[in-house]
Design an enzyme around this catalytic site. Structure first.
Site, mmCIF file in Angstrom:
data_model
loop_
_atom_site.group_PDB
_atom_site.id
_atom_site.type_symbol
_atom_site.label_atom_id
_atom_site.label_comp_id
_atom_site.label_asym_id
_atom_site.label_seq_id
_atom_site.Cartn_x
_atom_site.Cartn_y
_atom_site.Cartn_z
ATOM 1 N N SER A 74 5.383 11.177 -1.406
ATOM 2 C CA SER A 74 4.671 12.373 -1.867
ATOM 3 C C SER A 74 4.586 13.356 -0.713
ATOM 4 O O SER A 74 4.631 12.961 0.463
ATOM 5 C CB SER A 74 3.253 12.002 -2.329
ATOM 6 O OG SER A 74 2.458 13.155 -2.515
ATOM 7 N N TYR A 110 -5.072 7.925 -0.665
ATOM 8 C CA TYR A 110 -3.742 8.120 -1.254
ATOM 9 C C TYR A 110 -2.772 8.621 -0.186
ATOM 10 O O TYR A 110 -1.638 8.139 -0.077
ATOM 11 C CB TYR A 110 -3.843 9.111 -2.410
ATOM 12 C CG TYR A 110 -2.526 9.412 -3.086
ATOM 13 C CD1 TYR A 110 -1.965 8.512 -3.993
ATOM 14 C CD2 TYR A 110 -1.851 10.607 -2.841
ATOM 15 C CE1 TYR A 110 -0.767 8.789 -4.624
ATOM 16 C CE2 TYR A 110 -0.649 10.893 -3.470
ATOM 17 C CZ TYR A 110 -0.110 9.977 -4.356
ATOM 18 O OH TYR A 110 1.086 10.262 -4.996
#
Length: 217
Positions: free
Chosen positions: A93, A106
């Site tokens: 990501s 995350y």
């Protein structure tokens, strides 16, 4: 699955249920695949969850699961163990390139994926095994991971979500899953071992680790 088979009637599509938090389950899945196919050319590790309230689960799926799957796949694919070589693609990501404080845990998992994949792309590993490793870092993509009420309803420190949400929204341009898929298909044939690519807003660009995050143009 039925819909995919209708759309691609000539493709051989199989589904195997895998618990990415359990190494034994991942190993069992690869064993089934090898029994059916004899070899693997490409593996894409794309399992991911986003819930800052479930720290252990998120680390187990996003990072530990990706590591286990990569190493098990490598063992099946490597030329020095009678495999054919190939490519392992780990989906990370843009949150693994630049801290996003609303989802600090995350981010930690995605920074870990980036570091692990880059380390596994060492020339010695590639020369001996014939397996390349690349990383794809999507920008915000419209998928179930960001469904309202399931993921970003709270930040790492829930009391301050309302202070961070507008900053978070302004940083991310949402792309569709289809746009990501189109970029994905274009990147695979040109991606060199160890490369990292940003796939954002329907565009793609190779990322230089030394430069920090860049915007796709």
């Amino acid at each position: 699955m039925l819909e995919m088979r209708k759309t691609y009637p000539l493709a051989n599509i199989e589904y195997i249920d895998v618990d990415m938090t359990q190494r034994e389950c991942i190993e069992a899945a690869y064993k089934i695949v090898m029994e059916k196919l004899d070899f693997i050319d490409v593996v894409v590790n794309c399992s991911g969850v986003l819930n800052e309230a479930q720290i252990d689960f998120m680390v187990a799926v996003n990072l530990t699961g990706t590591i286990h799957s990569s190493l098990i796949a490598l063992d099946c694919m490597r030329k020095d163990k009678q495999g054919r070589g190939g490519m392992i693609v780990n989906i990370s990501s843009v949150c693994g390139l630049e801290p996003v404080s609303i989802a600090a845990i995350y981010c930690a998992t995605k920074f870990g994926v980036n570091g692990f994949t880059k380390a596994m792309a060492h020339p010695v590993y590639y020369e001996k095994t014939g397996v390349s490793f690349i990383t794809l870092c999507p920008g915000k993509t419209s998928t179930g991971i960001s469904a309202p009420g399931q993921t970003m309803a709270k930040s790492t420190i829930p009391e301050y979500y309302h202070l961070l949400r507008e900053e978070y929204k302004s940083q991310m341009i949402v792309q569709t899953a289809g746009q990501f898929a189109e970029s994905f298909i274009k990147v695979l044939p040109i991606a060199r071992n160890g490369s990292l690519w940003i796939l954002e807003a329907g565009k793609y660009e190779e990322h230089n680790y030394a430069e920090g995050r860049i915007n796709c143009t």
